[in-house]
Design a protein around this motif. Structure first.
Motif, PDB file in Angstrom:
ATOM      1  N   PHE A  90       0.679  -0.934  -0.163  1.00 53.73           N
ATOM      2  CA  PHE A  90       0.066   0.130   0.101  1.00 53.73           C
ATOM      3  C   PHE A  90       0.915   1.099   0.099  1.00 53.73           C
ATOM      4  CE2 PHE A  90      -2.351  -3.201   2.547  1.00 53.73           C
ATOM      5  CZ  PHE A  90      -3.445  -3.214   1.694  1.00 53.73           C
ATOM      6  N   ALA A  91       0.249   2.245  -0.368  1.00 54.53           N
ATOM      7  CA  ALA A  91       0.985   3.659  -0.425  1.00 54.53           C
ATOM      8  C   ALA A  91       0.011   4.668   0.036  1.00 54.53           C
ATOM      9  CB  ALA A  91       1.632   3.913  -1.592  1.00 54.53           C
ATOM     10  N   ARG A  92       0.492   5.666   0.642  1.00 52.08           N
ATOM     11  CA  ARG A  92      -0.509   7.033   1.079  1.00 52.08           C
ATOM     12  C   ARG A  92       0.478   8.159   1.004  1.00 52.08           C
ATOM     13  NH1 ARG A  92      -1.812   8.712   6.590  1.00 52.08           N
ATOM     14  NH2 ARG A  92      -3.681  10.135   6.104  1.00 52.08           N
ATOM     15  N   LYS A  93      -0.291   9.071   0.656  1.00 48.02           N
ATOM     16  CA  LYS A  93      -1.556   9.483   0.075  1.00 48.02           C
ATOM     17  C   LYS A  93      -1.642  10.035  -1.187  1.00 48.02           C
ATOM     18  CE  LYS A  93      -1.865  14.089   2.204  1.00 48.02           C
ATOM     19  NZ  LYS A  93      -2.540  14.861   3.370  1.00 48.02           N
ATOM     20  N   PHE A  94      -2.680   9.983  -1.659  1.00 50.70           N
ATOM     21  CA  PHE A  94      -2.772  10.621  -3.183  1.00 50.70           C
ATOM     22  C   PHE A  94      -3.815  11.365  -3.187  1.00 50.70           C
ATOM     23  CE2 PHE A  94      -1.140   6.137  -3.563  1.00 50.70           C
ATOM     24  CZ  PHE A  94      -0.074   6.116  -4.145  1.00 50.70           C
ATOM     25  N   ASP A  95      -3.759  12.532  -4.405  1.00 46.67           N
ATOM     26  CA  ASP A  95      -4.864  13.187  -4.476  1.00 46.67           C
ATOM     27  C   ASP A  95      -5.008  13.597  -6.021  1.00 46.67           C
ATOM     28  OD1 ASP A  95      -6.466  15.564  -4.875  1.00 46.67           O
ATOM     29  OD2 ASP A  95      -5.583  16.756  -2.983  1.00 46.67           O
ATOM     30  N   LEU A  96      -6.117  13.132  -6.499  1.00 45.39           N
ATOM     31  CA  LEU A  96      -6.299  13.141  -8.070  1.00 45.39           C
ATOM     32  C   LEU A  96      -6.145  14.700  -8.711  1.00 45.39           C
ATOM     33  CD1 LEU A  96      -9.306  10.772  -8.460  1.00 45.39           C
ATOM     34  CD2 LEU A  96      -7.238  10.477  -9.402  1.00 45.39           C
ATOM     35  N   LYS A  97      -6.636  15.850  -7.557  1.00 46.00           N
ATOM     36  CA  LYS A  97      -6.532  17.233  -8.029  1.00 46.00           C
ATOM     37  C   LYS A  97      -5.083  17.481  -8.258  1.00 46.00           C
ATOM     38  CE  LYS A  97     -10.917  17.868  -5.960  1.00 46.00           C
ATOM     39  NZ  LYS A  97     -11.696  18.678  -4.938  1.00 46.00           N
ATOM     40  N   GLN A  98      -4.101  16.880  -7.139  1.00 38.80           N
ATOM     41  CA  GLN A  98      -2.957  17.496  -7.242  1.00 38.80           C
ATOM     42  C   GLN A  98      -1.859  16.596  -8.351  1.00 38.80           C
ATOM     43  OE1 GLN A  98      -0.988  17.628  -3.301  1.00 38.80           O
ATOM     44  NE2 GLN A  98       0.938  17.536  -4.321  1.00 38.80           N
ATOM     45  N   ASP A  99      -2.244  15.387  -8.656  1.00 40.53           N
ATOM     46  CA  ASP A  99      -1.659  14.664  -9.629  1.00 40.53           C
ATOM     47  C   ASP A  99      -2.090  13.211  -9.888  1.00 40.53           C
ATOM     48  OD1 ASP A  99       0.290  13.146 -10.977  1.00 40.53           O
ATOM     49  OD2 ASP A  99       2.024  13.637  -9.812  1.00 40.53           O
ATOM     50  N   ALA A 100      -2.979  13.334 -11.038  1.00 40.34           N
ATOM     51  CA  ALA A 100      -3.733  12.035 -11.233  1.00 40.34           C
ATOM     52  C   ALA A 100      -2.785  11.106 -12.018  1.00 40.34           C
ATOM     53  CB  ALA A 100      -4.814  12.250 -12.045  1.00 40.34           C
ATOM     54  N   GLU A 101      -1.686  11.496 -12.647  1.00 43.01           N
ATOM     55  CA  GLU A 101      -0.906  10.779 -13.532  1.00 43.01           C
ATOM     56  C   GLU A 101      -0.257   9.677 -12.674  1.00 43.01           C
ATOM     57  OE1 GLU A 101       3.051  11.024 -16.077  1.00 43.01           O
ATOM     58  OE2 GLU A 101       2.378  12.907 -15.181  1.00 43.01           O
ATOM     59  N   ILE A 102       0.367   9.854 -11.244  1.00 41.28           N
ATOM     60  CA  ILE A 102       0.775   8.627 -10.528  1.00 41.28           C
ATOM     61  C   ILE A 102      -0.218   7.725 -10.505  1.00 41.28           C
ATOM     62  CG2 ILE A 102       0.100  10.059  -8.387  1.00 41.28           C
ATOM     63  CD1 ILE A 102       3.025   7.521  -8.814  1.00 41.28           C
ATOM     64  N   LEU A 103      -1.543   7.757 -10.294  1.00 41.38           N
ATOM     65  CA  LEU A 103      -2.505   6.761 -10.068  1.00 41.38           C
ATOM     66  C   LEU A 103      -2.697   6.140 -11.372  1.00 41.38           C
ATOM     67  CD1 LEU A 103      -4.906   8.457  -7.645  1.00 41.38           C
ATOM     68  CD2 LEU A 103      -3.400   6.659  -7.296  1.00 41.38           C
ATOM     69  N   ASP A 104      -2.536   6.848 -12.708  1.00 36.28           N
ATOM     70  CA  ASP A 104      -2.574   6.239 -13.875  1.00 36.28           C
ATOM     71  C   ASP A 104      -1.571   5.344 -14.121  1.00 36.28           C
ATOM     72  OD1 ASP A 104      -5.014   7.495 -14.309  1.00 36.28           O
ATOM     73  OD2 ASP A 104      -4.101   9.133 -15.549  1.00 36.28           O
TER      74      ASP A 104
END
Length: 112
Positions: A90-104
């Motif tokens: 697991f990794a924490r934390k992500f924010d789609l508004k700040q950087d969606a590319e990492i999740l893609d």
């Protein structure tokens, strides 16, 4: 107060905890009267079984560098190499508004 309680347990450990709890109602009763049982319940059961091989590695990637009010740093695409080269579940934390590319990028790694 929000508390984070994460365990990475093998099936053997989970089965041992289940059997222990089922056969030790006195232990469960004691913990029902404690203030914060989740901070030591599982650990007390497992650490006292010398047949288990316990490792202090929660398999999480959380970066508290420059933490704001105790909150971890938001991960971005610059963290991709660190996240994927490590042995993390697991990794924490992500924010789609700040950087969606990492999740893609992580989705592409997982789902291809």
């Amino acid at each position: 107060m929000l508390r984070w309680l994460w365990y990475t347990l093998s099936r053997k450990c989970v089965e041992y905890i289940k059997n222990f709890v089922n056969t030790r109602p006195d232990f469960v009763e004691y913990y029902q009267k404690t203030v914060v049982p989740e901070e030591s319940f599982v650990q007390t059961i497992l650490v006292n079984n010398k047949k288990l091989n316990l490792v202090n590695d929660d398999k999480r990637y959380i970066d508290y560098t420059n933490a704001i009010a105790g909150s971890p740093r938001t991960l971005t695409v610059q963290d991709y190499a660190t996240i994927t080269k490590g042995n993390f579940h697991f990794a924490r934390k992500f924010d789609l508004k700040q950087d969606a590319e990492i999740l893609d990028k992580l989705d592409s790694l997982i789902f291809t």
